[in-house]
Design a protein around this motif. Structure first.
Motif, PDB file in Angstrom:
ATOM      1  N   ARG A 200      50.920  35.220  49.956  1.00 25.07           N
ATOM      2  CA  ARG A 200      50.563  35.635  51.317  1.00 25.07           C
ATOM      3  C   ARG A 200      51.742  36.332  51.996  1.00 25.07           C
ATOM      4  O   ARG A 200      51.557  37.272  52.764  1.00 25.07           O
ATOM      5  CB  ARG A 200      50.138  34.417  52.119  1.00 25.07           C
ATOM      6  N   ALA A 201      52.956  35.860  51.705  1.00 26.63           N
ATOM      7  CA  ALA A 201      54.130  36.426  52.372  1.00 26.63           C
ATOM      8  C   ALA A 201      54.537  37.772  51.774  1.00 26.63           C
ATOM      9  O   ALA A 201      55.130  38.593  52.458  1.00 26.63           O
ATOM     10  CB  ALA A 201      55.287  35.445  52.273  1.00 26.63           C
ATOM     11  N   LEU A 202      54.230  38.000  50.492  1.00 27.24           N
ATOM     12  CA  LEU A 202      54.728  39.217  49.843  1.00 27.24           C
ATOM     13  C   LEU A 202      53.659  40.292  49.634  1.00 27.24           C
ATOM     14  O   LEU A 202      53.960  41.474  49.675  1.00 27.24           O
ATOM     15  CB  LEU A 202      55.322  38.878  48.466  1.00 27.24           C
ATOM     16  N   ALA A 203      52.424  39.846  49.403  1.00 24.96           N
ATOM     17  CA  ALA A 203      51.439  40.799  48.870  1.00 24.96           C
ATOM     18  C   ALA A 203      50.666  41.553  49.951  1.00 24.96           C
ATOM     19  O   ALA A 203      50.475  41.068  51.065  1.00 24.96           O
ATOM     20  CB  ALA A 203      50.462  40.053  47.973  1.00 24.96           C
ATOM     21  N   ASP A 204      50.213  42.765  49.572  1.00 23.50           N
ATOM     22  CA  ASP A 204      49.295  43.535  50.408  1.00 23.50           C
ATOM     23  C   ASP A 204      47.861  43.236  49.981  1.00 23.50           C
ATOM     24  O   ASP A 204      46.973  43.108  50.803  1.00 23.50           O
ATOM     25  CB  ASP A 204      49.546  45.042  50.224  1.00 23.50           C
ATOM     26  N   ARG A 205      47.672  43.169  48.665  1.00 25.78           N
ATOM     27  CA  ARG A 205      46.353  42.829  48.136  1.00 25.78           C
ATOM     28  C   ARG A 205      46.494  41.675  47.165  1.00 25.78           C
ATOM     29  O   ARG A 205      47.588  41.424  46.648  1.00 25.78           O
ATOM     30  CB  ARG A 205      45.752  44.022  47.384  1.00 25.78           C
ATOM     31  N   ALA A 206      45.405  40.988  46.916  1.00 27.46           N
ATOM     32  CA  ALA A 206      45.445  39.860  45.990  1.00 27.46           C
ATOM     33  C   ALA A 206      44.229  39.864  45.081  1.00 27.46           C
ATOM     34  O   ALA A 206      43.149  40.322  45.467  1.00 27.46           O
ATOM     35  CB  ALA A 206      45.508  38.546  46.758  1.00 27.46           C
ATOM     36  N   ILE A 207      44.478  39.386  43.876  1.00 28.53           N
ATOM     37  CA  ILE A 207      43.389  39.188  42.919  1.00 28.53           C
ATOM     38  C   ILE A 207      43.394  37.706  42.577  1.00 28.53           C
ATOM     39  O   ILE A 207      44.455  37.146  42.300  1.00 28.53           O
ATOM     40  CB  ILE A 207      43.640  39.999  41.628  1.00 28.53           C
ATOM     41  N   VAL A 208      42.233  37.073  42.638  1.00 25.28           N
ATOM     42  CA  VAL A 208      42.163  35.671  42.213  1.00 25.28           C
ATOM     43  C   VAL A 208      41.511  35.647  40.840  1.00 25.28           C
ATOM     44  O   VAL A 208      40.410  36.163  40.641  1.00 25.28           O
ATOM     45  CB  VAL A 208      41.366  34.797  43.211  1.00 25.28           C
ATOM     46  N   LEU A 209      42.258  35.074  39.903  1.00 26.60           N
ATOM     47  CA  LEU A 209      41.827  35.025  38.513  1.00 26.60           C
ATOM     48  C   LEU A 209      41.483  33.582  38.168  1.00 26.60           C
ATOM     49  O   LEU A 209      42.293  32.682  38.405  1.00 26.60           O
ATOM     50  CB  LEU A 209      42.996  35.507  37.648  1.00 26.60           C
ATOM     51  N   VAL A 210      40.294  33.367  37.660  1.00 23.05           N
ATOM     52  CA  VAL A 210      39.906  32.014  37.214  1.00 23.05           C
ATOM     53  C   VAL A 210      39.309  32.147  35.822  1.00 23.05           C
ATOM     54  O   VAL A 210      38.399  32.957  35.613  1.00 23.05           O
ATOM     55  CB  VAL A 210      38.893  31.359  38.192  1.00 23.05           C
ATOM     56  N   GLU A 211      39.844  31.391  34.893  1.00 19.65           N
ATOM     57  CA  GLU A 211      39.384  31.400  33.493  1.00 19.65           C
ATOM     58  C   GLU A 211      39.288  32.819  32.930  1.00 19.65           C
ATOM     59  O   GLU A 211      38.296  33.196  32.285  1.00 19.65           O
ATOM     60  CB  GLU A 211      38.041  30.675  33.370  1.00 19.65           C
ATOM     61  N   GLY A 212      40.293  33.611  33.206  1.00 14.79           N
ATOM     62  CA  GLY A 212      40.391  34.949  32.628  1.00 14.79           C
ATOM     63  C   GLY A 212      39.525  36.006  33.277  1.00 14.79           C
ATOM     64  O   GLY A 212      39.453  37.128  32.785  1.00 14.79           O
ATOM     65  N   ARG A 213      38.844  35.646  34.360  1.00 10.13           N
ATOM     66  CA  ARG A 213      37.969  36.622  35.030  1.00 10.13           C
ATOM     67  C   ARG A 213      38.343  36.752  36.496  1.00 10.13           C
ATOM     68  O   ARG A 213      38.764  35.779  37.112  1.00 10.13           O
ATOM     69  CB  ARG A 213      36.511  36.178  34.903  1.00 10.13           C
ATOM     70  N   ILE A 214      38.135  37.964  37.007  1.00  8.08           N
ATOM     71  CA  ILE A 214      38.444  38.196  38.419  1.00  8.08           C
ATOM     72  C   ILE A 214      37.347  37.584  39.272  1.00  8.08           C
ATOM     73  O   ILE A 214      36.171  37.916  39.119  1.00  8.08           O
ATOM     74  CB  ILE A 214      38.560  39.709  38.713  1.00  8.08           C
ATOM     75  N   ARG A 215      37.749  36.685  40.167  1.00  6.97           N
ATOM     76  CA  ARG A 215      36.755  36.095  41.066  1.00  6.97           C
ATOM     77  C   ARG A 215      36.705  36.856  42.390  1.00  6.97           C
ATOM     78  O   ARG A 215      35.675  36.970  43.014  1.00  6.97           O
ATOM     79  CB  ARG A 215      37.125  34.641  41.366  1.00  6.97           C
ATOM     80  N   GLN A 216      37.861  37.327  42.803  1.00  7.86           N
ATOM     81  CA  GLN A 216      37.888  38.054  44.074  1.00  7.86           C
ATOM     82  C   GLN A 216      39.081  38.997  44.079  1.00  7.86           C
ATOM     83  O   GLN A 216      40.150  38.660  43.554  1.00  7.86           O
ATOM     84  CB  GLN A 216      38.007  37.071  45.244  1.00  7.86           C
ATOM     85  N   VAL A 217      38.888  40.146  44.674  1.00  3.79           N
ATOM     86  CA  VAL A 217      39.989  41.086  44.848  1.00  3.79           C
ATOM     87  C   VAL A 217      39.843  41.719  46.224  1.00  3.79           C
ATOM     88  O   VAL A 217      38.742  42.005  46.666  1.00  3.79           O
ATOM     89  CB  VAL A 217      40.023  42.142  43.713  1.00  3.79           C
ATOM     90  N   GLY A 218      40.962  41.872  46.922  1.00  3.99           N
ATOM     91  CA  GLY A 218      40.889  42.466  48.251  1.00  3.99           C
ATOM     92  C   GLY A 218      42.197  42.318  48.981  1.00  3.99           C
ATOM     93  O   GLY A 218      43.161  41.761  48.438  1.00  3.99           O
ATOM     94  N   PRO A 219      42.237  42.813  50.230  1.00  2.00           N
ATOM     95  CA  PRO A 219      43.448  42.617  51.024  1.00  2.00           C
ATOM     96  C   PRO A 219      43.764  41.115  51.118  1.00  2.00           C
ATOM     97  O   PRO A 219      42.842  40.294  51.174  1.00  2.00           O
ATOM     98  CB  PRO A 219      43.067  43.189  52.393  1.00  2.00           C
ATOM     99  N   VAL A 220      45.033  40.794  51.113  1.00  2.00           N
ATOM    100  CA  VAL A 220      45.426  39.401  50.974  1.00  2.00           C
ATOM    101  C   VAL A 220      44.834  38.523  52.083  1.00  2.00           C
ATOM    102  O   VAL A 220      44.392  37.393  51.822  1.00  2.00           O
ATOM    103  CB  VAL A 220      46.972  39.298  50.856  1.00  2.00           C
ATOM    104  N   ASP A 221      44.761  39.051  53.324  1.00  2.00           N
ATOM    105  CA  ASP A 221      44.215  38.239  54.424  1.00  2.00           C
ATOM    106  C   ASP A 221      42.732  37.956  54.215  1.00  2.00           C
ATOM    107  O   ASP A 221      42.256  36.870  54.509  1.00  2.00           O
ATOM    108  CB  ASP A 221      44.423  38.956  55.767  1.00  2.00           C
ATOM    109  N   GLU A 222      42.033  38.969  53.683  1.00  2.00           N
ATOM    110  CA  GLU A 222      40.605  38.783  53.450  1.00  2.00           C
ATOM    111  C   GLU A 222      40.358  37.700  52.401  1.00  2.00           C
ATOM    112  O   GLU A 222      39.492  36.851  52.548  1.00  2.00           O
ATOM    113  CB  GLU A 222      39.994  40.108  52.999  1.00  2.00           C
ATOM    114  N   VAL A 223      41.174  37.733  51.338  1.00  2.00           N
ATOM    115  CA  VAL A 223      41.013  36.730  50.281  1.00  2.00           C
ATOM    116  C   VAL A 223      41.302  35.340  50.846  1.00  2.00           C
ATOM    117  O   VAL A 223      40.589  34.379  50.543  1.00  2.00           O
ATOM    118  CB  VAL A 223      41.951  37.048  49.094  1.00  2.00           C
ATOM    119  N   PHE A 224      42.308  35.255  51.707  1.00  2.00           N
ATOM    120  CA  PHE A 224      42.665  33.944  52.242  1.00  2.00           C
ATOM    121  C   PHE A 224      41.673  33.458  53.304  1.00  2.00           C
ATOM    122  O   PHE A 224      41.415  32.268  53.405  1.00  2.00           O
ATOM    123  CB  PHE A 224      44.089  33.983  52.813  1.00  2.00           C
TER     124      PHE A 224
END
Lengths: 353, 232
Positions: A200-224
């Motif tokens: 959250r402190a460093l990133a502009d965007r984030a990808i959440v990876l669970v079991e080798g698959r992308i669950r969510q990708v987007g601006p870090v605030d949106e993901v959080f």
């Protein structure tokens, strides 16, 4: 805008099961992209594939829009830099360790010296230049590893959990310096981490990876703030994810979770089953019963950093609550006490099921 | 005890007076064992690197064979090389039997598995992520291998010490393929055996003392190098 790096249809197998199955990832110039996920999610494997350290079983990389062919791998790797969780310095002086990447590119001379000292100073380890790298502390070694990567002025910097092996004060010190350097240099970064605060402190965007698959990708605030499912919600810190039905009350809509009325700000169909997710730090405690949304019994109380963690049973559900230690000290509650949980509608994230 | 004292005294006398017979076999010993060690390094290190990093079917069988080879009896190696180089053998037309070259071949075959086994073990004890780190800093595959070998230099020097120690002290293979011919293939170990069989215990003891001193001096030089490399 064309991404600096694109990964497409990436698959990596360990045995017959795909350990990584990524339809597409784009990394744009000057952005910090965090890849988050629990242990074993495939984050480090993905980083190695994107840095061309490991060949995927299927899929392609595109660098500046051009497919990265096997014969171009070395040239690509000479335009990036990688920092792994462990500093992995060689048994040589700090100066030679930092200069290593330049030596590997056939660069010698005065320019090397000035660049090496510049980056050693940026990471506050110039005084260690003549020491053997194996005699450094963990924090010093990781600072040297970061200097060794930045000295290459990489087009993409790959960071694989660079702070995870460090104690908290050391970690904060290095993190602060890295954040400053990234702000100054506008380096494009792919950061792998399981630490959501770091992301959250460093990133502009984030990808959440669970079991080798992308669950969510987007601006870090949106993901959080708006996780797409319960697993992502749990990973981004919404520890309370409970099922209930939408009901209408005099005060507006709320979700009935085992007898507790959790207010929601969204318009939802009455009677619909949903999951409500709430961060433990967003739940307030009313010591006077009847003032909050749900009466419960304190099951457990223990300190956690600058907070105090409580587990509170309301009906059949257990709610996790984090109180600032100062607030708890003013009116402490013990195991067995009856309290009311108070949740504001804007702190509730609803996942429709 | 008296024989030992006499032998040591005789060794000093032979060395101080520059006995041509002793100097000749000492020089040949160094030439044969030194060359064999260098050949074993040239063959053993690449094979060690290959076994450490390249997975292939039957790798475990080969690794077990290399490990067995580290304790190979010199007489077995001597016998095999002698059969190969014998006049009627497959390599007989090379006329190498009973030559220093035959001794070098036999000793190199003895030292090869030692170098391979220790190189492989040295590389495998490195953090496997170090390869990724070096690649991530822009190293080519060859640069990675050279850097990893440099990183294991302490253990590689230990491998050289072990290989040289094994070949300079062996007698069986040298005797079988060299024949212990005076002024031609006689080395310190075979000369010691000969003098003992003749009952010249003092001379045998002297030759053994020189052999020991030689092994010690070479090992000391390598150890000094190794300890200097410990913290560069």
């Amino acid at each position: 805008m064309q991404p600096i790096l694109r990964a497409q249809d990436i698959q990596v197998f360990y045995g017959k099961q795909p350990a990584l199955d990524i339809p597409r990832i784009d990394l744009y110039r000057e952005e910090v992209l965090a890849i988050m996920g629990p242990n074993g999610a495939g984050k480090s494997t993905l980083l190695r594939v994107l840095a061309a350290l490991q060949r995927p079983h299927r899929g392609y990389l595109f660098f500046h829009g051009r497919p990265l062919q096997r014969r171009h791998t070395l040239a690509y790797r000479r335009r990036i830099a990688v920092v792994l969780q462990s500093p992995l310095l060689l048994n040589a002086g700090v100066y030679r360790n930092v200069a290593l990447g330049l030596y590997l590119r056939g660069r010698w001379g005065r320019d090397v010296r000035s660049r090496v000292y510049h980056w050693l100073e940026q990471f506050r380890v110039a005084h260690l230049a003549q020491r053997n790298a194996l005699d450094l502390s963990g924090g010093e070694a990781q600072r040297v590893a970061l200097a060794r990567a930045f000295v290459l002025e990489p087009e993409i910097l790959f960071l694989d959990e660079p702070f995870s092996g460090l104690d908290m004060p050391t970690r904060i010190g290095i993190f602060t310096d890295l954040r400053r350097v990234l702000r100054e240099t506008h380096t494009t970064v792919l950061l792998v981490t399981h630490d959501r605060d770091e992301a959250r402190a460093l990133a502009d965007r984030a990808i959440v990876l669970v079991e080798g698959r992308i669950r969510q990708v987007g601006p870090v605030d949106e993901v959080f703030m708006h996780p797409v499912d319960e697993e992502v919600a749990a990973f981004v810190g919404m520890e309370n994810c409970l099922s209930g039905a939408v009901v209408e009350t005099r005060g507006g809509l709320c979700v009935d979770v085992g007898g507790m009325c959790v207010p929601v700000s969204r318009t939802l169909e009455v009677g619909r089953s949903v999951r409500v997710c709430v961060r433990p730090e967003d739940i307030r405690l009313q010591r006077v019963p009847g003032k909050g949304g749900g009466k419960g019994t304190v099951l457990d109380v223990f300190p956690q950093g600058v907070h105090v963690r409580l587990n509170v049973r309301v009906g059949d559900h257990i709610w996790r609550v984090l109180l600032p230690r100062r607030e708890w000290r003013q009116a402490p509650v013990d195991v067995g006490a009856t309290v009311d949980l108070d949740i504001a509608a804007e702190d509730v994230h609803v996942i429709e099921v | 005890m008296e024989t030992i004292v006499l032998g040591v005294r005789e060794a000093w006398r032979l060395l101080l007076h520059g006995d041509p017979y002793v100097l000749e076999i000492t020089a040949l010993t160094l030439r044969v064992s030194g060359t064999a060690t260098v050949i074993a390094l040239l063959l053993g290190i690449p094979v060690g690197v290959f076994l450490a990093f390249v997975p292939f079917p039957g790798r475990r069988v080969l690794v077990a064979a290399v490990n067995t080879g580290m304790g190979l009896p010199p007489v077995v190696v001597g016998l095999v090389v002698a059969l190969l180089l014998w006049r009627s053998g497959p390599l007989g037309r090379l006329h190498l039997i009973y030559t220093p070259t035959a001794m070098i071949i036999a000793q190199a075959l003895l030292a090869w598995p030692i170098v391979t086994g220790l190189t492989m073990a040295a590389l495998q004890q490195l953090d496997p992520r170090l390869q990724w780190q070096l690649l991530g800093l822009g190293a080519s595959r060859l640069q990675v291998i050279l850097l990893l070998l440099w990183e294991t230099r302490l253990l590689l020097l230990a491998a050289i010490i072990a290989a040289f120690g094994a070949v300079i002290s062996e007698v069986g293979a040298s005797m079988m393929v060299g024949g212990n011919i005076a002024h031609h293939t006689r080395v310190l170990t075979t000369a010691t055996v000969l003098e003992t069989s003749k009952g010249n215990f003092a001379l045998a003891m002297a030759l053994s003392t020189i052999l020991l001193a030689l092994a010690y001096l070479v090992t000391y030089a390598l150890t000094t190098l190794q300890q200097r490399a410990r913290r560069l």
